[in-house]
Design an enzyme around this catalytic site. Structure first.
Site, short mmCIF file in Angstrom:
data_model
loop_
_atom_site.label_atom_id
_atom_site.label_comp_id
_atom_site.label_asym_id
_atom_site.label_seq_id
_atom_site.Cartn_x
_atom_site.Cartn_y
_atom_site.Cartn_z
N ASP A 21 55.37 -11.07 11.56
CA ASP A 21 53.69 -10.72 12.15
C ASP A 21 53.90 -10.42 13.62
OD1 ASP A 21 51.15 -10.17 11.93
OD2 ASP A 21 50.72 -12.09 12.28
N ARG A 34 52.51 2.10 16.24
CA ARG A 34 52.73 0.80 15.52
C ARG A 34 54.01 1.03 14.72
NH1 ARG A 34 48.79 -2.85 14.45
NH2 ARG A 34 49.55 -3.19 12.39
N ASN A 69 47.58 -5.67 2.53
CA ASN A 69 47.88 -4.69 3.44
C ASN A 69 47.71 -3.33 3.08
OD1 ASN A 69 50.65 -6.66 4.56
ND2 ASN A 69 48.95 -6.36 5.65
C1 IPE Z 1 50.52 -10.95 6.82
O1 IPE Z 1 50.44 -10.28 7.84
C2 IPE Z 1 51.33 -10.19 5.76
C3 IPE Z 1 52.77 -9.84 6.08
C4 IPE Z 1 53.34 -10.43 7.18
C5 IPE Z 1 53.32 -8.93 5.31
P1 IPE Z 1 49.16 -9.79 8.30
O2 IPE Z 1 49.07 -9.15 9.74
O3 IPE Z 1 48.50 -8.58 7.35
O4 IPE Z 1 47.96 -10.83 8.10
P2 IPE Z 1 46.54 -11.25 8.84
O5 IPE Z 1 45.78 -9.92 8.44
O6 IPE Z 1 46.89 -11.24 10.37
O7 IPE Z 1 45.83 -12.36 8.03
C1 IPE Z 2 53.73 -7.46 10.25
O1 IPE Z 2 53.31 -6.93 11.74
C2 IPE Z 2 54.25 -6.25 9.51
C3 IPE Z 2 53.41 -6.29 8.37
C4 IPE Z 2 52.16 -7.02 8.01
C5 IPE Z 2 53.69 -5.17 7.48
P1 IPE Z 2 51.68 -6.20 11.75
O2 IPE Z 2 51.86 -4.75 11.35
O3 IPE Z 2 50.90 -7.16 11.02
O4 IPE Z 2 51.44 -6.55 13.30
P2 IPE Z 2 50.40 -6.95 14.10
O5 IPE Z 2 49.62 -8.32 13.45
O6 IPE Z 2 49.23 -5.92 13.85
O7 IPE Z 2 50.51 -6.84 15.53
MG MG Z 3 49.65 -8.91 11.40
#
Ligand code: IPE
Ligand code: IPE
Ligand code: MG
Length: 239
Positions: A21, A34, A69
């Site tokens: 994350d 991103r 997602n």
């Molecule tokens: C959890 O991360 C899902 C993955 C790492 C693939 P998210 O960024 O989607 O989770 P939330 O929205 O903060 O709970």
């Molecule tokens: C984790 O990073 C990757 C996936 C969930 C696919 P994020 O995309 O959730 O990054 P943040 O949480 O928005 O910073």
């Molecule tokens: Mg995230």
């Protein structure tokens, strides 16, 4: 403990998981898109898989894309699904096909939002490595814990058997994996976000503020050393 010493520890976890994350926030802080964060995250992932294997940890699960997602902007979903994961699977194929590594994919790959070529190459890789017994790599793509539990329930209803913990576990994506000892989540959020709810019932949880692209070897060692200090009681009394 340093890497060499850790490797010899008899109490090393057998199965660890990464909730990767913070890719987006890492990029935003640098004024980047991103997608650049996801790209940097993929580089981190490739290195981390090797560190985990080198330590002698037997199983690794990676939360790559959740059932939630899909709610992200289409552009980001497309980037992840069509670029990142497609490349990731191709690279795994190149790197691991001739090694003692089994790759399983947790999550619903039959979802029609997943491109045919991505589904095919994932299923092909899983099929070609299914006889391997060394290391199990479990990328979780289009994975949701609730979906996994319902899928298992429906499989078992069809079989018409009485359900116990053993047969329920056998109906999960992770049926052939060892118990999940440790979950590491980067970037500060302290939640599981629908990740492995059954398997994590007795996992140790480790949270770090570091965003995933900055999670390095030292961070991994810190997490494992922290895990080794935990007193895992499983409801019993252990000094
Ligand atoms: C959890 O991360 C899902 C993955 C790492 C693939 P998210 O960024 O989607 O989770 P939330 O929205 O903060 O709970
Ligand atoms: C984790 O990073 C990757 C996936 C969930 C696919 P994020 O995309 O959730 O990054 P943040 O949480 O928005 O910073
Ligand atoms: Mg995230």
């Amino acid at each position: 403990m340093n890497f060499k010493k850790l490797k010899q520890s008899p109490k090393l976890p057998h199965h660890i998981a990464f909730i990767i994350d913070g890719n987006g926030r890492w990029a935003k802080r640098r004024g980047l898109a991103r997608s650049v964060g996801h790209k940097a995250g993929m580089e981190t992932l490739k290195k981390q898989i090797e560190y985990v294997r080198d330590l002698g940890i037997k199983n690794l699960s990676i939360y790559c894309f959740s059932t939630e997602n899909w709610n992200r902007p289409q552009k980001e979903v497309d980037y992840l699904m069509k670029d990142m994961f497609k490349n990731m699977i191709d690279e795994f194929k190149q790197k691991y096909l001739n090694e003692d590594v089994r790759i399983i994919f947790s999550g619903d790959l039959n979802d029609n939002r997943i491109e045919e070529n991505v589904r095919k190459s994932a299923l092909d890789l899983a099929e070609k490595t299914k006889h391997k017994t060394g290391f199990i790599l479990n990328p979780c793509i289009n994975y949701g814990g609730r979906q996994e539990i319902l899928r298992a329930v429906n499989t078992l209803i069809k079989q018409g058997d009485q359900v116990d913990e053993k047969c329920f576990e056998g109906a999960l994506y992770t049926a052939d994996m060892l118990p999940l000892d440790l979950i590491i989540r980067t970037s500060g959020e302290q939640r599981l976000s629908n990740f492995l709810p059954w398997q994590s019932a007795y996992s140790e949880l480790y949270f770090t503020k570091k965003p995933w692209p900055s999670f390095n070897k030292r961070q991994l060692l810190k997490a494992i050393n922290n895990y080794l200090k935990r007193n895992r009681r499983f409801g019993a009394i252990k000094e």
